[in-house]
Design a protein around this motif. Sequence first.
Motif, PDB file in Angstrom:
ATOM      1  N   PRO A 249      82.631  43.686  46.402  1.00 51.15           N
ATOM      2  CA  PRO A 249      82.311  45.171  46.591  1.00 51.15           C
ATOM      3  C   PRO A 249      83.233  45.819  46.374  1.00 51.15           C
ATOM      4  O   PRO A 249      82.583  47.082  45.871  1.00 51.15           O
ATOM      5  CB  PRO A 249      81.932  44.920  48.334  1.00 51.15           C
ATOM      6  CG  PRO A 249      81.767  43.486  48.340  1.00 51.15           C
ATOM      7  CD  PRO A 249      82.561  42.581  47.517  1.00 51.15           C
ATOM      8  N   GLU A 250      84.510  45.895  46.576  1.00 55.32           N
ATOM      9  CA  GLU A 250      85.300  46.996  46.066  1.00 55.32           C
ATOM     10  C   GLU A 250      85.506  47.411  44.657  1.00 55.32           C
ATOM     11  O   GLU A 250      85.758  48.219  44.356  1.00 55.32           O
ATOM     12  CB  GLU A 250      86.820  46.516  46.581  1.00 55.32           C
ATOM     13  CG  GLU A 250      87.330  45.278  45.852  1.00 55.32           C
ATOM     14  CD  GLU A 250      87.154  43.939  46.755  1.00 55.32           C
ATOM     15  OE1 GLU A 250      87.898  43.010  46.665  1.00 55.32           O
ATOM     16  OE2 GLU A 250      86.212  43.860  47.207  1.00 55.32           O
ATOM     17  N   PHE A 251      84.741  46.428  43.703  1.00 54.37           N
ATOM     18  CA  PHE A 251      84.747  46.660  42.387  1.00 54.37           C
ATOM     19  C   PHE A 251      83.545  47.587  41.897  1.00 54.37           C
ATOM     20  O   PHE A 251      83.117  47.503  40.711  1.00 54.37           O
ATOM     21  CB  PHE A 251      85.006  45.559  41.473  1.00 54.37           C
ATOM     22  CG  PHE A 251      86.251  44.899  41.874  1.00 54.37           C
ATOM     23  CD1 PHE A 251      87.519  45.549  42.104  1.00 54.37           C
ATOM     24  CD2 PHE A 251      86.166  43.540  41.927  1.00 54.37           C
ATOM     25  CE1 PHE A 251      88.890  44.923  42.212  1.00 54.37           C
ATOM     26  CE2 PHE A 251      87.554  42.848  42.252  1.00 54.37           C
ATOM     27  CZ  PHE A 251      88.689  43.520  42.586  1.00 54.37           C
ATOM     28  N   ARG A 252      82.242  47.576  42.933  1.00 49.96           N
ATOM     29  CA  ARG A 252      81.265  48.012  42.435  1.00 49.96           C
ATOM     30  C   ARG A 252      80.545  49.267  42.848  1.00 49.96           C
ATOM     31  O   ARG A 252      81.132  49.915  43.801  1.00 49.96           O
ATOM     32  CB  ARG A 252      80.132  46.792  43.233  1.00 49.96           C
ATOM     33  CG  ARG A 252      80.259  45.481  42.740  1.00 49.96           C
ATOM     34  CD  ARG A 252      79.584  44.610  43.540  1.00 49.96           C
ATOM     35  NE  ARG A 252      78.220  45.042  43.588  1.00 49.96           N
ATOM     36  CZ  ARG A 252      77.160  44.216  44.192  1.00 49.96           C
ATOM     37  NH1 ARG A 252      77.461  42.736  44.726  1.00 49.96           N
ATOM     38  NH2 ARG A 252      75.948  44.470  43.987  1.00 49.96           N
ATOM     39  N   HIS A 253      79.464  49.663  42.297  1.00 51.70           N
ATOM     40  CA  HIS A 253      78.973  50.932  42.417  1.00 51.70           C
ATOM     41  C   HIS A 253      77.678  50.818  42.042  1.00 51.70           C
ATOM     42  O   HIS A 253      77.061  50.256  41.130  1.00 51.70           O
ATOM     43  CB  HIS A 253      79.528  52.071  41.395  1.00 51.70           C
ATOM     44  CG  HIS A 253      79.044  53.375  41.462  1.00 51.70           C
ATOM     45  ND1 HIS A 253      78.862  54.348  42.422  1.00 51.70           N
ATOM     46  CD2 HIS A 253      78.096  54.015  40.593  1.00 51.70           C
ATOM     47  CE1 HIS A 253      78.300  55.346  42.146  1.00 51.70           C
ATOM     48  NE2 HIS A 253      77.849  55.351  40.852  1.00 51.70           N
ATOM     49  N   THR A 254      76.614  51.588  42.724  1.00 53.75           N
ATOM     50  CA  THR A 254      75.230  51.509  42.691  1.00 53.75           C
ATOM     51  C   THR A 254      74.514  52.822  42.243  1.00 53.75           C
ATOM     52  O   THR A 254      75.043  53.747  42.808  1.00 53.75           O
ATOM     53  CB  THR A 254      74.499  51.088  43.892  1.00 53.75           C
ATOM     54  OG1 THR A 254      74.873  49.585  44.021  1.00 53.75           O
ATOM     55  CG2 THR A 254      73.063  50.972  43.676  1.00 53.75           C
ATOM     56  N   HIS A 255      73.739  52.813  41.163  1.00 52.36           N
ATOM     57  CA  HIS A 255      73.050  54.022  40.918  1.00 52.36           C
ATOM     58  C   HIS A 255      71.554  54.061  41.290  1.00 52.36           C
ATOM     59  O   HIS A 255      70.852  52.875  41.080  1.00 52.36           O
ATOM     60  CB  HIS A 255      73.149  54.400  39.429  1.00 52.36           C
ATOM     61  CG  HIS A 255      72.291  55.675  39.153  1.00 52.36           C
ATOM     62  ND1 HIS A 255      72.802  56.955  39.370  1.00 52.36           N
ATOM     63  CD2 HIS A 255      71.400  55.863  38.452  1.00 52.36           C
ATOM     64  CE1 HIS A 255      71.996  57.573  38.969  1.00 52.36           C
ATOM     65  NE2 HIS A 255      70.978  57.064  38.166  1.00 52.36           N
ATOM     66  N   ARG A 256      71.505  55.118  42.284  1.00 56.22           N
ATOM     67  CA  ARG A 256      69.751  55.187  42.782  1.00 56.22           C
ATOM     68  C   ARG A 256      69.262  56.406  41.617  1.00 56.22           C
ATOM     69  O   ARG A 256      69.614  57.471  41.610  1.00 56.22           O
ATOM     70  CB  ARG A 256      69.743  55.450  44.248  1.00 56.22           C
ATOM     71  CG  ARG A 256      68.323  56.047  44.572  1.00 56.22           C
ATOM     72  CD  ARG A 256      67.948  55.851  45.956  1.00 56.22           C
ATOM     73  NE  ARG A 256      68.308  54.041  46.060  1.00 56.22           N
ATOM     74  CZ  ARG A 256      67.873  53.638  47.371  1.00 56.22           C
ATOM     75  NH1 ARG A 256      67.942  54.499  48.519  1.00 56.22           N
ATOM     76  NH2 ARG A 256      68.142  52.450  47.451  1.00 56.22           N
ATOM     77  N   TRP A 257      68.271  55.809  41.102  1.00 57.28           N
ATOM     78  CA  TRP A 257      67.447  56.725  39.848  1.00 57.28           C
ATOM     79  C   TRP A 257      66.709  57.889  40.313  1.00 57.28           C
ATOM     80  O   TRP A 257      66.263  57.911  41.448  1.00 57.28           O
ATOM     81  CB  TRP A 257      66.524  55.773  38.963  1.00 57.28           C
ATOM     82  CG  TRP A 257      67.287  54.743  38.136  1.00 57.28           C
ATOM     83  CD1 TRP A 257      67.747  53.682  38.593  1.00 57.28           C
ATOM     84  CD2 TRP A 257      67.887  54.984  36.881  1.00 57.28           C
ATOM     85  NE1 TRP A 257      68.661  52.898  37.422  1.00 57.28           N
ATOM     86  CE2 TRP A 257      68.556  53.931  36.682  1.00 57.28           C
ATOM     87  CE3 TRP A 257      68.084  56.126  35.982  1.00 57.28           C
ATOM     88  CZ2 TRP A 257      69.132  53.698  35.324  1.00 57.28           C
ATOM     89  CZ3 TRP A 257      68.576  56.060  34.925  1.00 57.28           C
ATOM     90  CH2 TRP A 257      69.424  54.838  34.369  1.00 57.28           C
ATOM     91  N   ARG A 258      66.972  58.884  39.469  1.00 55.93           N
ATOM     92  CA  ARG A 258      65.817  60.079  39.760  1.00 55.93           C
ATOM     93  C   ARG A 258      65.410  60.290  38.356  1.00 55.93           C
ATOM     94  O   ARG A 258      66.067  59.896  37.400  1.00 55.93           O
ATOM     95  CB  ARG A 258      66.948  61.292  39.998  1.00 55.93           C
ATOM     96  CG  ARG A 258      67.212  61.210  41.496  1.00 55.93           C
ATOM     97  CD  ARG A 258      68.639  61.995  41.633  1.00 55.93           C
ATOM     98  NE  ARG A 258      69.561  61.547  40.448  1.00 55.93           N
ATOM     99  CZ  ARG A 258      70.956  62.085  40.543  1.00 55.93           C
ATOM    100  NH1 ARG A 258      71.287  63.078  41.607  1.00 55.93           N
ATOM    101  NH2 ARG A 258      71.692  61.867  39.751  1.00 55.93           N
ATOM    102  N   ARG A 259      64.186  60.639  38.182  1.00 60.38           N
ATOM    103  CA  ARG A 259      63.633  60.974  37.008  1.00 60.38           C
ATOM    104  C   ARG A 259      64.378  62.112  36.381  1.00 60.38           C
ATOM    105  O   ARG A 259      64.798  63.099  37.014  1.00 60.38           O
ATOM    106  CB  ARG A 259      62.170  61.731  37.337  1.00 60.38           C
ATOM    107  CG  ARG A 259      61.229  61.775  36.045  1.00 60.38           C
ATOM    108  CD  ARG A 259      59.923  62.017  36.213  1.00 60.38           C
ATOM    109  NE  ARG A 259      59.232  62.346  34.812  1.00 60.38           N
ATOM    110  CZ  ARG A 259      58.552  63.365  34.601  1.00 60.38           C
ATOM    111  NH1 ARG A 259      58.364  64.345  35.608  1.00 60.38           N
ATOM    112  NH2 ARG A 259      57.818  63.563  33.538  1.00 60.38           N
ATOM    113  N   GLY A 260      64.720  62.036  34.984  1.00 58.88           N
ATOM    114  CA  GLY A 260      65.456  62.995  34.333  1.00 58.88           C
ATOM    115  C   GLY A 260      66.856  62.458  34.392  1.00 58.88           C
ATOM    116  O   GLY A 260      67.873  63.024  33.541  1.00 58.88           O
ATOM    117  N   ASP A 261      67.311  61.416  34.726  1.00 62.24           N
ATOM    118  CA  ASP A 261      68.617  60.901  34.789  1.00 62.24           C
ATOM    119  C   ASP A 261      68.987  60.494  33.384  1.00 62.24           C
ATOM    120  O   ASP A 261      68.171  59.475  33.013  1.00 62.24           O
ATOM    121  CB  ASP A 261      68.989  59.936  35.685  1.00 62.24           C
ATOM    122  CG  ASP A 261      69.408  60.278  37.157  1.00 62.24           C
ATOM    123  OD1 ASP A 261      69.541  61.606  37.414  1.00 62.24           O
ATOM    124  OD2 ASP A 261      69.516  59.366  38.035  1.00 62.24           O
TER     125      ASP A 261
END
Length: 297
Positions: A249-261
């Motif tokens: 977990p300490e090395f991770r990042h999550t992207h939650r999408w938006r239209r136009g990203d």
Amino acid sequence: MEVIKTGKHLGAEIRGVDLSKPLSDAQFEAVSQAFFEHQVVVFPDQRLEPQQQIDFTKRFGTLEHHVRKESRLEGYPEIFVLSNILDEAGKPIGALDAGRFWHSDLSYKQHPSMLSALYSVEIPEKDGVVYGDTHYASVVAAYDHLPDAMKKRLEGLSAVHSYAYYRRKNRLAQMEEAARGGRVIEEPELSEEQLRSVPDMSFPIVRTHPVTGRKALFVNEAHTSHIVGMDQEEGDRLLAELYAHIIKPEFRHTHRWRRGDLLMWDNTAAQHKATFDYALPLRRLMYRTTVRGSVPY
């Protein structure tokens, strides 16, 4: 331009940049510096035509044409389509399940990709909830935090990256999903010519980033078939240990999408994995461009 850090080891949002217009040399240099510093960056609220995405990303280098010709955008072979949308014949208009396993893009190529840029045309959303997050893990941070004994053990070791291995692994996962009652749309078979165009490649397990000079782990569960010169069972245990370490977990990042990203990530510094928590009628349509990198060393 404003750069907002969003993760501990990787992840940032870059605001104040309109990628539909050519960037000045100074603007591009600022974007490039922010990108290599943060490994994964998103440009929100973009309105891009395919050629505009191509024009921006090719400033970083030569763009790849993916081996899966059926998933290239018509008229724009540099764009790889990721989508669960079906055409009138019931066939996917793009790669349906790309990113099932942790990986870096095209790590099996002679020149593995330096960066990928994914533009969200349509995202799966229902009742205000967005599905299909993309997860990232910093292989630079993961290497930095290895015990010295493990770093010493990895010196001089190489591993084989294989697209054929990935295809077999993905097909097995599809069969297991079908056995559980899931609806699976199989990928088209590749021709012998296509498979010959992506032969197995051997690279150092620890590579040096060609821009930053930092060390990074260069193995992934999707494409790495085995460690060169090591007993398969011993090699599998070592790879499993590295895979588990990379996605802590300490090395991770999550992207939650938006239209136009427009989301861009450094394949030398990070791995990623898709989330398949949606299905039709929720639709997803993404356009990816991929910049060729250098031979790992």
